[in-house]
Design an enzyme around this catalytic site. Structure first.
Site, PDB file in Angstrom:
ATOM      1  N   HIS A 175       0.857  -1.197   0.000  1.00 11.76           N
ATOM      2  CA  HIS A 175       0.000   0.000   0.000  1.00 11.76           C
ATOM      3  C   HIS A 175       0.888   1.240   0.000  1.00 11.76           C
ATOM      4  CE1 HIS A 175      -4.132   1.690   1.048  1.00 11.76           C
ATOM      5  NE2 HIS A 175      -3.334   2.762   0.988  1.00 11.76           N
ATOM      6  N   HIS A 179       1.296   4.875  -2.382  1.00  8.36           N
ATOM      7  CA  HIS A 179       0.753   5.699  -3.457  1.00  8.36           C
ATOM      8  C   HIS A 179       1.862   6.399  -4.233  1.00  8.36           C
ATOM      9  CE1 HIS A 179      -3.607   5.548  -2.416  1.00  8.36           C
ATOM     10  NE2 HIS A 179      -3.126   5.273  -1.216  1.00  8.36           N
ATOM     11  N   ASP A 196       1.734   9.071  -6.087  1.00 13.12           N
ATOM     12  CA  ASP A 196       1.730  10.520  -5.903  1.00 13.12           C
ATOM     13  C   ASP A 196       1.977  10.922  -4.450  1.00 13.12           C
ATOM     14  OD1 ASP A 196      -0.685   9.413  -5.176  1.00 13.12           O
ATOM     15  OD2 ASP A 196      -1.939  10.915  -6.138  1.00 13.12           O
ATOM     16  N   GLY A 239      -9.390   7.929  -2.406  1.00  8.34           N
ATOM     17  CA  GLY A 239     -10.142   9.153  -2.214  1.00  8.34           C
ATOM     18  C   GLY A 239     -10.989   9.105  -0.957  1.00  8.34           C
ATOM     19  N   HIS A 254      -9.878   0.628  -0.495  1.00  4.75           N
ATOM     20  CA  HIS A 254      -9.690   1.431   0.709  1.00  4.75           C
ATOM     21  C   HIS A 254     -10.979   1.352   1.532  1.00  4.75           C
ATOM     22  CE1 HIS A 254      -6.221   3.277  -1.262  1.00  4.75           C
ATOM     23  NE2 HIS A 254      -5.966   3.970  -0.160  1.00  4.75           N
ATOM     24  N   GLU A 284     -10.847   3.067   6.987  1.00  3.71           N
ATOM     25  CA  GLU A 284      -9.897   4.129   7.316  1.00  3.71           C
ATOM     26  C   GLU A 284     -10.657   5.365   7.787  1.00  3.71           C
ATOM     27  OE1 GLU A 284      -6.244   6.707   5.270  1.00  3.71           O
ATOM     28  OE2 GLU A 284      -7.819   5.849   4.008  1.00  3.71           O
ATOM     29  N   ASP A 332       1.763   3.997   2.996  1.00  2.00           N
ATOM     30  CA  ASP A 332       0.696   4.821   2.434  1.00  2.00           C
ATOM     31  C   ASP A 332       1.298   5.917   1.554  1.00  2.00           C
ATOM     32  OD1 ASP A 332      -1.915   5.473   1.887  1.00  2.00           O
ATOM     33  OD2 ASP A 332      -2.249   6.591   3.732  1.00  2.00           O
TER      34      ASP A 332
END
Length: 372
Positions: free
Chosen positions: A24, A26, A28, A186, A213, A216, A313
Protein backbone atom coordinates in the site's frame (compact mmCIF):
# COMPACT_ATOMS: atom_id res chain seq x y z
CA UNK A 1 19.35 6.92 -6.13
CA UNK A 2 17.97 8.33 -2.88
CA UNK A 3 19.18 6.40 0.17
CA UNK A 4 17.14 6.16 3.38
CA UNK A 5 17.98 8.96 5.79
CA UNK A 6 18.37 6.63 8.76
CA UNK A 7 19.34 3.03 9.46
CA UNK A 8 16.77 1.47 11.79
CA UNK A 9 18.06 -1.30 14.05
CA UNK A 10 16.33 -4.11 15.95
CA UNK A 11 18.32 -6.59 18.01
CA UNK A 12 21.43 -5.17 16.37
CA UNK A 13 20.11 -5.95 12.88
CA UNK A 14 19.46 -3.35 10.19
CA UNK A 15 15.74 -3.33 9.42
CA UNK A 16 16.58 -1.44 6.21
CA UNK A 17 18.58 -4.42 4.93
CA UNK A 18 15.86 -7.00 5.58
CA UNK A 19 13.74 -8.13 2.59
CA UNK A 20 10.36 -6.42 2.68
CA UNK A 21 7.06 -6.32 0.80
CA UNK A 22 5.12 -3.10 0.23
CA UNK A 23 1.44 -3.46 -0.72
CA UNK A 24 0.00 0.00 0.00
CA UNK A 25 2.14 2.82 -1.37
CA UNK A 26 0.75 5.70 -3.46
CA UNK A 27 2.82 6.92 -6.40
CA UNK A 28 1.73 10.52 -5.90
CA UNK A 29 2.60 10.23 -2.20
CA UNK A 30 6.22 9.21 -2.65
CA UNK A 31 7.92 11.93 -4.70
CA UNK A 32 11.32 13.37 -3.84
CA UNK A 33 11.03 17.09 -2.94
CA UNK A 34 13.83 18.00 -5.36
CA UNK A 35 11.97 16.25 -8.16
CA UNK A 36 8.79 18.19 -7.37
CA UNK A 37 10.75 21.45 -7.54
CA UNK A 38 12.36 20.60 -10.88
CA UNK A 39 9.17 19.32 -12.50
CA UNK A 40 7.19 22.33 -11.24
CA UNK A 41 9.80 24.64 -12.75
CA UNK A 42 9.49 22.88 -16.12
CA UNK A 43 5.70 23.21 -16.04
CA UNK A 44 5.59 26.76 -14.66
CA UNK A 45 3.77 25.75 -11.46
CA UNK A 46 4.02 27.62 -8.18
CA UNK A 47 4.95 25.71 -5.03
CA UNK A 48 4.48 26.47 -1.32
CA UNK A 49 8.28 26.23 -0.93
CA UNK A 50 11.16 26.01 -3.40
CA UNK A 51 13.87 24.50 -1.20
CA UNK A 52 13.77 20.71 -0.73
CA UNK A 53 13.91 20.67 3.08
CA UNK A 54 11.28 23.40 3.38
CA UNK A 55 9.01 21.66 0.89
CA UNK A 56 9.34 18.34 2.74
CA UNK A 57 8.48 20.11 6.01
CA UNK A 58 5.43 21.70 4.38
CA UNK A 59 4.07 18.31 3.29
CA UNK A 60 4.66 16.73 6.69
CA UNK A 61 3.10 19.61 8.62
CA UNK A 62 -0.02 19.72 6.42
CA UNK A 63 -0.48 15.98 6.86
CA UNK A 64 -0.95 16.23 10.64
CA UNK A 65 -4.51 17.54 10.31
CA UNK A 66 -6.19 14.48 11.83
CA UNK A 67 -8.56 14.23 8.85
CA UNK A 68 -8.33 12.21 5.65
CA UNK A 69 -9.95 15.00 3.65
CA UNK A 70 -7.35 17.54 4.83
CA UNK A 71 -4.55 15.02 4.36
CA UNK A 72 -5.58 14.51 0.74
CA UNK A 73 -5.27 18.23 -0.10
CA UNK A 74 -1.47 17.96 -0.25
CA UNK A 75 -1.81 15.79 -3.33
CA UNK A 76 -2.83 18.80 -5.42
CA UNK A 77 0.88 19.65 -5.49
CA UNK A 78 2.27 16.23 -6.33
CA UNK A 79 -0.37 15.36 -8.89
CA UNK A 80 0.17 18.76 -10.49
CA UNK A 81 3.74 17.91 -11.49
CA UNK A 82 2.84 14.42 -12.77
CA UNK A 83 1.07 15.44 -15.99
CA UNK A 84 3.57 14.52 -18.71
CA UNK A 85 4.96 11.19 -19.85
CA UNK A 86 8.45 12.32 -18.89
CA UNK A 87 7.34 13.44 -15.44
CA UNK A 88 5.41 10.23 -14.74
CA UNK A 89 8.32 8.07 -15.90
CA UNK A 90 10.80 9.96 -13.73
CA UNK A 91 8.60 9.80 -10.64
CA UNK A 92 8.00 6.07 -11.14
CA UNK A 93 11.69 5.37 -11.71
CA UNK A 94 12.76 7.23 -8.58
CA UNK A 95 9.93 5.66 -6.61
CA UNK A 96 11.25 2.17 -7.36
CA UNK A 97 14.83 3.23 -6.67
CA UNK A 98 13.79 4.46 -3.25
CA UNK A 99 11.91 1.25 -2.49
CA UNK A 100 14.98 -0.79 -3.41
CA UNK A 101 17.19 1.41 -1.22
CA UNK A 102 14.85 0.60 1.67
CA UNK A 103 15.12 -3.17 1.17
CA UNK A 104 11.80 -3.73 -0.62
CA UNK A 105 11.92 -6.78 -2.91
CA UNK A 106 8.29 -6.62 -4.04
CA UNK A 107 6.14 -3.52 -4.22
CA UNK A 108 2.72 -2.64 -5.57
CA UNK A 109 2.42 0.99 -6.63
CA UNK A 110 -1.08 2.45 -6.67
CA UNK A 111 -2.17 5.59 -8.50
CA UNK A 112 -5.19 7.05 -10.29
CA UNK A 113 -4.43 7.51 -14.03
CA UNK A 114 -7.38 9.78 -14.69
CA UNK A 115 -5.78 12.45 -12.49
CA UNK A 116 -2.87 12.80 -14.92
CA UNK A 117 -4.48 13.87 -18.17
CA UNK A 118 -4.49 17.68 -17.98
CA UNK A 119 -1.60 18.08 -20.47
CA UNK A 120 -2.85 15.79 -23.19
CA UNK A 121 -1.98 12.26 -22.12
CA UNK A 122 -4.50 9.48 -22.67
CA UNK A 123 -5.16 6.92 -19.94
CA UNK A 124 -3.15 4.27 -21.79
CA UNK A 125 -0.24 6.64 -22.39
CA UNK A 126 -0.14 7.51 -18.69
CA UNK A 127 -0.02 3.85 -17.69
CA UNK A 128 2.70 3.18 -20.28
CA UNK A 129 4.74 6.12 -18.98
CA UNK A 130 4.64 4.84 -15.41
CA UNK A 131 5.55 1.35 -16.57
CA UNK A 132 8.51 2.68 -18.54
CA UNK A 133 9.87 4.31 -15.39
CA UNK A 134 9.33 1.11 -13.41
CA UNK A 135 11.09 -0.94 -16.07
CA UNK A 136 14.07 1.43 -16.12
CA UNK A 137 14.51 1.22 -12.36
CA UNK A 138 14.13 -2.56 -12.21
CA UNK A 139 16.72 -2.93 -14.97
CA UNK A 140 19.12 -0.64 -13.09
CA UNK A 141 18.68 -2.63 -9.88
CA UNK A 142 19.27 -5.92 -11.68
CA UNK A 143 22.31 -4.54 -13.52
CA UNK A 144 23.82 -3.67 -10.14
CA UNK A 145 23.21 -7.21 -8.87
CA UNK A 146 20.07 -6.42 -6.86
CA UNK A 147 16.50 -7.69 -6.99
CA UNK A 148 13.13 -5.99 -6.98
CA UNK A 149 9.76 -6.75 -8.54
CA UNK A 150 7.00 -4.15 -9.03
CA UNK A 151 3.33 -4.21 -10.02
CA UNK A 152 0.94 -1.34 -10.72
CA UNK A 153 -2.44 -0.99 -8.99
CA UNK A 154 -4.76 1.34 -10.89
CA UNK A 155 -7.01 3.37 -8.60
CA UNK A 156 -10.42 4.83 -9.29
CA UNK A 157 -11.47 7.76 -7.13
CA UNK A 158 -14.53 7.18 -4.98
CA UNK A 159 -15.86 10.68 -5.55
CA UNK A 160 -16.00 9.99 -9.32
CA UNK A 161 -17.84 6.65 -9.44
CA UNK A 162 -18.75 7.12 -13.08
CA UNK A 163 -15.06 6.80 -14.02
CA UNK A 164 -14.63 3.45 -12.31
CA UNK A 165 -15.65 1.24 -15.20
CA UNK A 166 -13.23 3.03 -17.53
CA UNK A 167 -10.34 2.59 -15.09
CA UNK A 168 -11.34 -1.05 -14.56
CA UNK A 169 -11.19 -1.70 -18.31
CA UNK A 170 -7.87 0.14 -18.45
CA UNK A 171 -6.44 -2.11 -15.74
CA UNK A 172 -7.54 -5.28 -17.52
CA UNK A 173 -6.09 -4.01 -20.83
CA UNK A 174 -2.70 -3.68 -19.15
CA UNK A 175 -2.79 -6.88 -17.09
CA UNK A 176 -0.03 -8.41 -19.22
CA UNK A 177 2.13 -5.28 -19.16
CA UNK A 178 2.61 -4.47 -15.49
CA UNK A 179 -0.81 -3.87 -13.93
CA UNK A 180 -1.61 -6.45 -11.25
CA UNK A 181 -4.76 -5.11 -9.58
CA UNK A 182 -7.49 -2.49 -9.15
CA UNK A 183 -7.95 -0.13 -6.20
CA UNK A 184 -10.29 2.56 -4.99
CA UNK A 185 -8.98 5.72 -3.33
CA UNK A 186 -10.14 9.15 -2.21
CA UNK A 187 -12.64 10.20 0.46
CA UNK A 188 -14.28 7.11 1.94
CA UNK A 189 -17.24 8.36 3.99
CA UNK A 190 -20.30 8.88 1.81
CA UNK A 191 -18.80 7.04 -1.16
CA UNK A 192 -19.41 3.31 -0.61
CA UNK A 193 -17.97 0.65 -2.88
CA UNK A 194 -21.53 -0.10 -4.00
CA UNK A 195 -21.48 3.11 -6.10
CA UNK A 196 -18.85 1.38 -8.30
CA UNK A 197 -20.69 -1.91 -8.52
CA UNK A 198 -20.63 -2.07 -12.34
CA UNK A 199 -16.84 -1.81 -12.33
CA UNK A 200 -16.49 -4.47 -9.68
CA UNK A 201 -18.85 -6.78 -11.58
CA UNK A 202 -16.71 -6.35 -14.67
CA UNK A 203 -13.46 -7.00 -12.78
CA UNK A 204 -14.94 -10.14 -11.23
CA UNK A 205 -15.97 -11.39 -14.67
CA UNK A 206 -12.37 -10.90 -15.80
CA UNK A 207 -10.93 -12.62 -12.70
CA UNK A 208 -8.98 -9.46 -11.87
CA UNK A 209 -7.81 -8.81 -8.27
CA UNK A 210 -9.25 -5.94 -6.25
CA UNK A 211 -8.23 -4.10 -3.12
CA UNK A 212 -10.51 -1.42 -1.65
CA UNK A 213 -9.69 1.43 0.71
CA UNK A 214 -12.07 0.70 3.59
CA UNK A 215 -12.05 1.00 7.35
CA UNK A 216 -9.90 4.13 7.32
CA UNK A 217 -12.21 7.15 7.22
CA UNK A 218 -15.41 5.12 7.59
CA UNK A 219 -16.49 2.12 9.61
CA UNK A 220 -17.94 -1.34 9.33
CA UNK A 221 -20.53 -0.59 6.66
CA UNK A 222 -17.76 0.60 4.37
CA UNK A 223 -15.85 -2.63 4.97
CA UNK A 224 -18.99 -4.69 4.32
CA UNK A 225 -19.51 -2.89 1.01
CA UNK A 226 -15.86 -3.43 0.05
CA UNK A 227 -16.25 -7.16 0.59
CA UNK A 228 -19.77 -7.68 -0.76
CA UNK A 229 -19.90 -5.13 -3.59
CA UNK A 230 -16.19 -4.89 -4.35
CA UNK A 231 -15.24 -8.55 -3.80
CA UNK A 232 -12.09 -7.12 -2.20
CA UNK A 233 -9.27 -9.59 -1.62
CA UNK A 234 -7.53 -7.03 0.62
CA UNK A 235 -8.66 -4.02 2.65
CA UNK A 236 -6.80 -0.74 2.24
CA UNK A 237 -5.98 0.11 5.87
CA UNK A 238 -8.96 -1.79 7.33
CA UNK A 239 -8.09 -0.72 10.88
CA UNK A 240 -11.67 0.14 11.80
CA UNK A 241 -12.49 -3.53 11.52
CA UNK A 242 -11.51 -3.40 15.19
CA UNK A 243 -14.95 -1.83 15.79
CA UNK A 244 -16.28 -5.37 15.29
CA UNK A 245 -14.21 -6.71 18.18
CA UNK A 246 -15.67 -6.85 21.68
CA UNK A 247 -13.19 -6.89 24.55
CA UNK A 248 -15.05 -8.91 27.16
CA UNK A 249 -12.49 -8.78 29.94
CA UNK A 250 -8.80 -8.37 30.64
CA UNK A 251 -6.44 -9.59 33.31
CA UNK A 252 -2.72 -9.20 33.91
CA UNK A 253 -1.80 -11.73 31.23
CA UNK A 254 -4.67 -12.00 28.75
CA UNK A 255 -7.30 -10.04 26.87
CA UNK A 256 -10.49 -11.95 26.04
CA UNK A 257 -12.10 -10.82 22.80
CA UNK A 258 -15.14 -11.95 20.83
CA UNK A 259 -15.40 -11.35 17.09
CA UNK A 260 -18.45 -10.21 15.17
CA UNK A 261 -19.53 -11.97 12.00
CA UNK A 262 -17.74 -9.46 9.77
CA UNK A 263 -14.40 -9.60 11.54
CA UNK A 264 -14.64 -13.38 11.83
CA UNK A 265 -15.15 -13.58 8.07
CA UNK A 266 -12.12 -11.37 7.39
CA UNK A 267 -9.97 -13.43 9.74
CA UNK A 268 -11.12 -16.83 8.50
CA UNK A 269 -10.67 -15.88 4.83
CA UNK A 270 -7.23 -14.37 5.58
CA UNK A 271 -8.20 -11.09 3.92
CA UNK A 272 -5.14 -8.90 4.35
CA UNK A 273 -5.30 -5.60 6.19
CA UNK A 274 -3.04 -3.03 4.52
CA UNK A 275 -2.33 -1.00 7.65
CA UNK A 276 -0.20 2.16 7.54
CA UNK A 277 0.51 3.08 11.18
CA UNK A 278 1.82 6.65 10.84
CA UNK A 279 -0.77 7.58 8.23
CA UNK A 280 -3.54 6.07 10.38
CA UNK A 281 -2.56 8.46 13.17
CA UNK A 282 -2.37 11.46 10.84
CA UNK A 283 -5.77 10.91 9.21
CA UNK A 284 -7.59 10.14 12.47
CA UNK A 285 -8.35 6.57 11.40
CA UNK A 286 -7.69 5.29 14.94
CA UNK A 287 -8.95 8.35 16.87
CA UNK A 288 -11.55 6.34 18.77
CA UNK A 289 -8.78 4.23 20.31
CA UNK A 290 -6.25 6.97 20.99
CA UNK A 291 -3.68 9.41 19.68
CA UNK A 292 -0.49 7.36 19.93
CA UNK A 293 0.91 4.38 18.08
CA UNK A 294 0.75 2.27 21.25
CA UNK A 295 -3.05 2.69 21.12
CA UNK A 296 -3.31 1.57 17.48
CA UNK A 297 -5.42 -1.63 17.18
CA UNK A 298 -2.66 -3.17 15.04
CA UNK A 299 -1.29 -5.33 17.84
CA UNK A 300 -4.73 -6.55 18.91
CA UNK A 301 -5.51 -7.57 15.34
CA UNK A 302 -2.12 -9.26 15.04
CA UNK A 303 -2.47 -11.19 18.29
CA UNK A 304 -5.93 -12.36 17.23
CA UNK A 305 -4.51 -13.86 14.05
CA UNK A 306 -5.61 -11.39 11.38
CA UNK A 307 -3.40 -11.14 8.31
CA UNK A 308 -1.92 -7.74 9.14
CA UNK A 309 0.59 -6.10 6.83
CA UNK A 310 2.68 -2.97 7.37
CA UNK A 311 2.79 -0.19 4.79
CA UNK A 312 3.73 3.46 4.33
CA UNK A 313 0.70 4.82 2.43
CA UNK A 314 2.45 8.07 1.44
CA UNK A 315 6.15 8.27 2.21
CA UNK A 316 6.48 11.98 1.47
CA UNK A 317 3.43 13.19 3.39
CA UNK A 318 4.13 10.97 6.39
CA UNK A 319 7.90 11.49 6.31
CA UNK A 320 8.42 7.76 6.54
CA UNK A 321 9.71 4.57 5.00
CA UNK A 322 8.77 0.93 5.40
CA UNK A 323 11.79 0.38 7.65
CA UNK A 324 10.70 3.28 9.84
CA UNK A 325 7.14 1.97 10.12
CA UNK A 326 8.45 -1.43 11.23
CA UNK A 327 10.80 0.21 13.72
CA UNK A 328 7.99 2.29 15.20
CA UNK A 329 5.80 -0.78 15.64
CA UNK A 330 8.68 -2.72 17.20
CA UNK A 331 9.20 0.08 19.73
CA UNK A 332 5.49 0.40 20.50
CA UNK A 333 4.74 -3.31 20.93
CA UNK A 334 8.12 -4.88 21.78
CA UNK A 335 8.19 -6.84 18.52
CA UNK A 336 11.21 -8.93 17.60
CA UNK A 337 12.62 -9.94 14.23
CA UNK A 338 10.32 -12.95 13.92
CA UNK A 339 7.30 -10.62 14.20
CA UNK A 340 8.67 -8.41 11.43
CA UNK A 341 9.21 -11.50 9.31
CA UNK A 342 5.59 -12.54 9.88
CA UNK A 343 4.39 -9.18 8.56
CA UNK A 344 6.47 -9.66 5.39
CA UNK A 345 5.22 -13.20 4.91
CA UNK A 346 1.65 -11.96 5.37
CA UNK A 347 2.21 -9.36 2.67
CA UNK A 348 3.86 -11.83 0.31
CA UNK A 349 0.96 -14.26 0.70
CA UNK A 350 -1.49 -11.44 -0.12
CA UNK A 351 0.41 -10.05 -3.11
CA UNK A 352 -1.44 -9.92 -6.42
CA UNK A 353 0.89 -12.48 -7.98
CA UNK A 354 0.43 -16.06 -9.21
CA UNK A 355 0.84 -18.62 -6.43
CA UNK A 356 4.20 -19.83 -7.72
CA UNK A 357 5.61 -16.30 -7.66
CA UNK A 358 4.24 -15.69 -4.17
CA UNK A 359 5.97 -18.85 -3.01
CA UNK A 360 9.24 -17.63 -4.53
CA UNK A 361 8.78 -14.31 -2.74
CA UNK A 362 8.15 -16.12 0.56
CA UNK A 363 11.36 -18.10 0.04
CA UNK A 364 13.35 -14.90 -0.54
CA UNK A 365 11.99 -13.41 2.67
CA UNK A 366 12.79 -16.52 4.68
CA UNK A 367 16.33 -16.68 3.33
CA UNK A 368 16.88 -12.98 4.05
CA UNK A 369 15.70 -13.20 7.66
CA UNK A 370 17.56 -16.48 8.27
CA UNK A 371 20.78 -14.81 7.16
CA UNK A 372 20.80 -12.29 10.03
Amino acid sequence: MSAPDFDYLLDGVSINALPKVSLHDHLDGGLRPQTIIELADELGLELPATEPHELRTWFESRSEAGSLVEYLKTFDVTVGVMQTAEGLARVAREFVEDLHADGVIYGEIRWAPDQHLTRGLTLDQAVDAVQSGIDQAVAQVEAAGGYIRIGQLLSSLRQNPGHAIEVARLAVRHRDSGVVGFDTAGPEAGFPASSMRAAFDYLASEWFPVTVHAGEADGLESIRSALLDGRALRLGHGVRLAEDLLIERQDDENTYVSLGLLSQWVKDREIALETSPTSNLQTGAIAQWGQTLAEHPFDLLYQLGFRVTVNTDNRLMSGTSLSRELSLLADAFAYRLDDLETFQLNAAAAAFLPIEEREELIDRIAVGFDAV
